[in-house]
Design an enzyme around this catalytic site. Structure first.
Site, PDB file in Angstrom:
ATOM      1  N   GLU A 432       0.812  -1.215   0.000  1.00 32.64           N
ATOM      2  CA  GLU A 432       0.000   0.000   0.000  1.00 32.64           C
ATOM      3  C   GLU A 432       0.843   1.263   0.000  1.00 32.64           C
ATOM      4  O   GLU A 432       0.768   2.084   0.908  1.00 32.64           O
ATOM      5  CB  GLU A 432      -0.973  -0.028   1.179  1.00 32.64           C
ATOM      6  CG  GLU A 432      -1.971  -1.150   0.985  1.00 32.64           C
ATOM      7  CD  GLU A 432      -3.053  -1.228   2.057  1.00 32.64           C
ATOM      8  OE1 GLU A 432      -2.755  -0.964   3.225  1.00 32.64           O
ATOM      9  OE2 GLU A 432      -4.185  -1.578   1.696  1.00 32.64           O
ATOM     10  N   GLU A 525      -3.782 -10.507   0.116  1.00 33.09           N
ATOM     11  CA  GLU A 525      -4.540 -10.524   1.368  1.00 33.09           C
ATOM     12  C   GLU A 525      -5.963 -10.913   1.010  1.00 33.09           C
ATOM     13  O   GLU A 525      -6.492 -10.463  -0.006  1.00 33.09           O
ATOM     14  CB  GLU A 525      -4.552  -9.139   2.038  1.00 33.09           C
ATOM     15  CG  GLU A 525      -3.188  -8.679   2.504  1.00 33.09           C
ATOM     16  CD  GLU A 525      -3.183  -7.264   3.103  1.00 33.09           C
ATOM     17  OE1 GLU A 525      -4.233  -6.799   3.561  1.00 33.09           O
ATOM     18  OE2 GLU A 525      -2.117  -6.641   3.077  1.00 33.09           O
TER      19      GLU A 525
HETATM   20  C1  GAL Z   1      -4.952  -4.050   4.095  1.00 34.45           C
HETATM   21  C2  GAL Z   1      -3.541  -3.752   4.533  1.00 34.45           C
HETATM   22  C3  GAL Z   1      -3.180  -4.445   5.798  1.00 34.45           C
HETATM   23  C4  GAL Z   1      -4.255  -4.273   6.818  1.00 34.45           C
HETATM   24  C5  GAL Z   1      -5.547  -4.793   6.274  1.00 34.45           C
HETATM   25  C6  GAL Z   1      -6.702  -4.565   7.206  1.00 34.45           C
HETATM   26  O1  GAL Z   1      -5.437  -3.056   3.282  1.00 34.45           O
HETATM   27  O2  GAL Z   1      -2.628  -4.076   3.546  1.00 34.45           O
HETATM   28  O3  GAL Z   1      -1.969  -3.908   6.251  1.00 34.45           O
HETATM   29  O4  GAL Z   1      -4.393  -2.928   7.094  1.00 34.45           O
HETATM   30  O5  GAL Z   1      -5.870  -4.103   5.111  1.00 34.45           O
HETATM   31  O6  GAL Z   1      -6.599  -5.177   8.413  1.00 34.45           O
END
Ligand code: GAL
Length: 996
Positions: A432, A525
């Site tokens: 990010e 993620e």
């Molecule tokens: C994503 C980010 C993570 C964490 C997650 C939410 O956007 O890359 O670092 O913030 O969301 O828990």
């Protein structure tokens, strides 16, 4: 100490300099060597102030190194996800800047004298200092660090040997909380500062191995390995050294040419075979553990050793409830052991290079690692994403030439440190941090530094300059489109907007046929494991079997970052954002892991274990279908067992040889019982996975046989009787004049009746994609009001009709309860009919029945799916059996209290307590069961698990239907099939008081 504290110099603003850092040596491998080292961890002298120039440092005290000062009594930790806790004023930071001045003395060991005289060098190595530090020896500046989670070394030979070599020297390290590094280290975690990883003094021998480049390749076509080891001196020049791999009988000179080592046993996460190796010069021996393997991107397929790999992974931050990011060594081993025991095969080191030990353990135990650089600038472009100012991304480091040199150096530094690890199969430059020329330059430098591994970076949304395409929190529908290699116009628009959110010029049609659709894809993620959930792992993993380009992904995230603390009422709690007096914070968004802060597996880890199983298992009457999902292994290391009596006994099940990728049907014994359960267990221990460990279990349950197995009561039917005060009785049951169940034999029953509410889960709270909590509470679903419509005797039944109404609204539900009974118990059939005009987009939390008994049971026995909780879209790994659990074990202590503990498909339960509360429950069609020492209202009202108060009763909630939990705290809402739309629902159960 001999010399005084370095004086405050108001003109030297070292913490705001770009390029960041001074005098640091180029990055290099972190090697296991026999060269002497002096570890400087321990108790240091510490002075704390609020000005980076050191002009207001306080009294001297003691502090532990490694450690974070906010967790040792100075200042306070602060949690923000995206937003910077300081003004965005690059490269400056506020005048008020928490500053920790660390000092200690050190003496160069006598044994080093001879080597020093011969020209050896002394390096001072910091493995982690947050966020920047200036270093002095005896008052002379040595340098400035840059990169909180990056190893930094300084050559301190002159400083330590020029005068009085073996006298006492003074080492001063002034650490500031805010620096120019802060702008590129905006990860979603606690802001906390200090020397949080080890500090060492290293003796570097003349002719020693300063750095090593190793490439241990495996050719899947021939089964042979090739080894290239290049030793480098401190100037980067090649050095003559000998490499030996005794188990391969290999001994050769190092050099830039790869040498064949003959047939090898390759390294993979499935069989992490490592060869001990040494690299030797006359003055230094380095020991390596080599894993021979080949990583390739082959069109849209990501291969290890020639085979397509599916990442069954998790994102891991470094967290500990007591020391925070300071890592206990044992946490590295423990995390890897837990991951392996729960069928994970991959980890992304989100969002920075981990402690060294972690990578060693990943090599040894076998995990595919995406190793990520220390780089995130979310607070720049989040503004534009949310439409606040739109300018952030353009000023952001990914597009700002001011940062280029520092960031390119950052990405080189972490690759240099870790490139000898077999477990690392990909590099990621960070998270990010938007996209732009600087990010591209970072990727290019990573590739130059290590051409043997693919590079990934999520924010290159069209995968124009990375090797592997990835996104976060893609829905099932979006992922399907990626799998199909064709994006709908709406999805193309969404991706175009996302990329434009980085203030980049993105032409129309950019996503019509982007490079991304010609590369492997993974969810960098997905499945946001905050609190109860995430749901639908099953559907995600099924896509990886359907679409070759979909390579699995990394659950967000491994561990809740809760910090042990005490609340205002003196309760011991796991603190999250806002618990440390922070003005700006993001609440409990920091607690979203598969393990609780103390590393107790949450049910989500058990769910993941099931859906990540390397062996697919489906049981149907008479047969089990077994799918070998391993890339390399057959199943000979596993044995199978079957149970036909709800796991009361097990018998061995012969498995044929099942090659990787193959599936077979195995015949199961015929029987008359209701359940057939099959499980696969390890034969022998493999690394941290013990022998006899269940890899996967699954069952088939025949509902008709289950019902038939419940013996109906033999007692004669009872008839309802009305008392003079209007109350009723029926067998052992007593009802008040409003038709509410108030007693069962000697047991008083409270709060009984239909209940449409459950405590919202994190995925339903404010700031989620589906803030259902506010809507549920707005209409008062948590305070539904009952009105008796009619109560009457109908033959031997008592018919109670009532209406549940919601304040200020005509919405509600009609409820019919038909009670019948005998001398031993009562049966009820309940029908709930929500208002016909219930808004279509407003799911119900639950349809069920709740009641409380006067005292808490010590034990709950139930026959249903267990042993852990299940919701419609979770509960993988639960099987049908007779389970027994203490009341405490029935609860899941999520950091933020929320609905938990539901056991699905329960047909029978017994609550037995010391205080005489004893009750038998039967639900012939299966109901959800939760048993708690507190009410839903209490669960809903508290903000920390440690603040929940038992009220002396046992609260039993039976659920005929529940809303799925989804992933909406950061990902998609529950899939349509898991949404509890307001529909008519009928269910039945029997309650019978029993002898305590
Ligand atoms: C994503 C980010 C993570 C964490 C997650 C939410 O956007 O890359 O670092 O913030 O969301 O828990």
């Amino acid at each position: 100490m001999s010399t005084p504290l370095p004086s405050a110099d108001r003109t030297d603003r070292w913490w705001e300099e770009l390029p960041a850092g001074r005098n640091r040596l180029r990055g290099r491998a972190h090697l296991h060597t026999d060269a002497p080292a002096l570890n400087l961890d321990g108790t240091w002298e510490f002075r704390y102030g609020t000005r980076a120039d050191g002009s207001d440092l306080g009294e001297s005290a003691e502090i532990a190194v490694p450690g974070l000062w906010q967790l040792q009594g100075y200042g306070a930790p602060q949690y923000t996800n995206v937003i910077y806790p300081i003004p965005r004023d690059v490269p400056h930071v506020p005048d008020e800047n928490p500053t920790g001045h660390y000092s200690r003395t050190l003496t160069v060991p006598e044994e080093w004298t001879e080597q020093l005289a011969g020209g050896a060098r002394i390096l001072l190595r910091f493995q982690g200092v947050d966020s920047a530090a200036k270093v002095w020896i005896d008052g002379t500046e040595i340098g400035v660090t840059a990169g909180s989670r990056l190893t930094q070394e300084f050559d301190v030979t002159e400083a330590l040997t020029a005068e009085a070599p073996h006298g006492e020297h003074r080492l001063d390290v002034r650490v500031v909380q805010w620096s120019v590094n802060t702008y590129v280290e905006d990860q979603d975690m606690w802001w906390a500062s200090g020397i949080f990883r080890s500090v060492d003094l290293l003796l570097r021998p003349v002719g020693g191995i300063h750095d090593l480049v190793t490439d241990a390749d495996f050719d899947p076509a021939t089964g042979e390995g090739a080894l290239r080891v290049t030793a480098l001196d401190a100037d980067g020049a090649e050095l003559a050294a000998t490499v030996e791999v005794p188990d391969l009988g290999h001994s050769a000179a190092t050099g830039a040419r790869a040498l064949s080592v003959g047939e090898v046993r390759p390294w993979s996460a499935e069989d992490p075979h490592l060869y001990d190796a040494t690299v030797r010069t006359a003055t230094e021996t380095v020991t390596l553990r080599l894993g021979f393997r080949r990583v390739e991107v082959d069109g849209e397929i990501f291969r290890v050793n020639g085979e397509r790999i599916v990442f069954r992974g998790v994102n891991r931050h470094e967290a500990d409830p007591v020391v925070g990011r300071t890592q206990h060594l044992q946490n590295q081993d423990l995390d890897v052991a837990l991951m392996k025991q729960h069928n994970l095969n991959a980890v992304r080191t989100s969002h920075y290079p981990p402690h060294q030990r972690f990578l060693d353990v990943c090599d040894e135990a076998g995990l595919y690692v995406i190793c990520e650089g220390d780089f995130e600038t979310h607070g720049f472009h989040a503004d534009s994403t949310w439409g606040e100012d739109g300018t952030g991304a353009a000023e952001g480091p990914a597009q700002n030439p001011l940062f280029e040199e520092s960031l390119v150096e950052r990405s080189e530094r972490f690759v240099l440190r870790d490139r000898h690890h077999a477990s690392i199969v990909m590099w990621s430059i960070g998270n990010e941090a938007a996209s732009g020329p600087v990010a591209e330059a970072m990727v290019a430098r990573v590739r130059e530094t290590d051409p043997t591994r693919p590079v990934i970076y999520e924010q290159d949304y069209a995968a124009e300059y990375v090797d592997v395409f990835s996104l976060m929190y893609s829905s099932i529908d979006e992922s399907t489109q990626i799998g199909e290699r064709s994006l709908s116009p709406e999805y193309q628009d969404k991706l175009t907007r996302m990329l434009r959110g980085f203030a980049l010029d993105v032409p129309e049609g950019h996503f019509a046929d982007p490079p991304a659709l010609h590369k492997p894809f993974l969810w960098i993620e997905y499945a946001h494991a905050m609190g109860n959930g995430a749901g639908s792992l099953e559907e995600y993993m099924a896509l990886t079997e359907k679409y070759p380009a979909l390579h699995g992904g990394f659950i967000w995230e491994w561990i809740d970052h809760g910090l042990e603390t005490t609340d205002a009422e003196g309760n011991r709690i796991y603190g999250y954002g806002g618990d440390f007096g922070e003005r700006l914070h993001d609440g409990n968004f920091v607690a979203d892991g598969l393990v609780l802060p103390d590393r107790t597996p949450s049910p989500a880890l058990l769910d993941a274990k099931h859906h990540y199983s390397p062996v697919g298992l489906e049981v149907s009457p008479g047969t089990a279908r077994i799918v070998n999902r391993y890339a390399f292994s057959d199943l000979s290391h596993l044995r199978a067992e079957v149970s036909v009596d709800a796991q009361a006994s097990w018998q061995e099940l012969e498995l044929p040889t099942i090659a990787p990728g193959e599936s077979v049907e195995v015949a199961l014994p015929a029987h008359e019982g209701a359940t057939t359960t099959v499980r696969l267990l390890t034969r022998e221990a493999q690394g941290p996975v013990p022998a006899g460990h269940t890899i996967v279990a699954a069952d088939h349950v025949d509902p008709a046989r289950l019902r038939a197995a419940l013996t109906p009561s033999a007692a004669a039917a009872a008839a309802p009787e009305q008392g003079e005060d209007g109350s009723w009785s029926l067998g052992p049951a007593r009802f008040d004049d409003l038709g509410r169940l108030v007693g069962l034999g000697d047991l008083a029953v409270e709060g009984a009746g239909v209940d449409l509410y459950r405590a919202p889960v994190d995925n339903e709270r404010a700031r989620t994609r589906a803030p259902l909590e506010a809507r549920w509470k707005r209409i008062g679903l948590d305070h539904a009001r009952r009105r008796l419509v009619e109560i009457s005797a109908e033959g031997s039944a008592l018919l109670v009709r009532s209406r549940l109404g919601l304040d200020g609204s005509a919405l509600g539900a009609d409820v019919t309860e038909r009670w019948s009974g005998d001398a031993e118990g009562v049966d009820v059939e309940v029908t709930v009919t929500p208002s016909a005009f219930w808004p279509e987009d407003l799911p119900l939390p639950r349809i069920g029945w709740t009641f409380a008994l006067p005292s808490a049971p010590d034990e709950v026995e139930y026959e249903g799916f267990g042993p852990h909780e299940s919701y419609p879209d979770t509960g993988g790994g639960t099987t049908f059996a007779r389970w027994s659990s203490s009341l405490a074990e029935f609860q899941v202590p999520y950091v933020f209290p929320q609905e938990n503990g539901n056991r699905a498909g329960v047909v029978r339960a017994a609550l037995r307590g010391a205080a005489g509360a004893a009750l038998a429950l039967e639900a012939p069609d299966g109901l959800g069961l939760a048993v708690r020492p507190w009410s839903t209202a209490e669960l809903d009202a508290r903000a920390h698990d440690g603040a929940l108060r038992p009220d002396g009763r046992t609260w039993v909630t039976l659920s005929a239907a529940l809303q799925g939990v989804g992933s909406a705290a950061c990902g998609p809402e529950p899939l349509p099939q898991y949404v509890l739309s307001a529909r008519e629902e009928s269910f039945r159960f029997r309650l019978a008081p029993t002898a305590g």
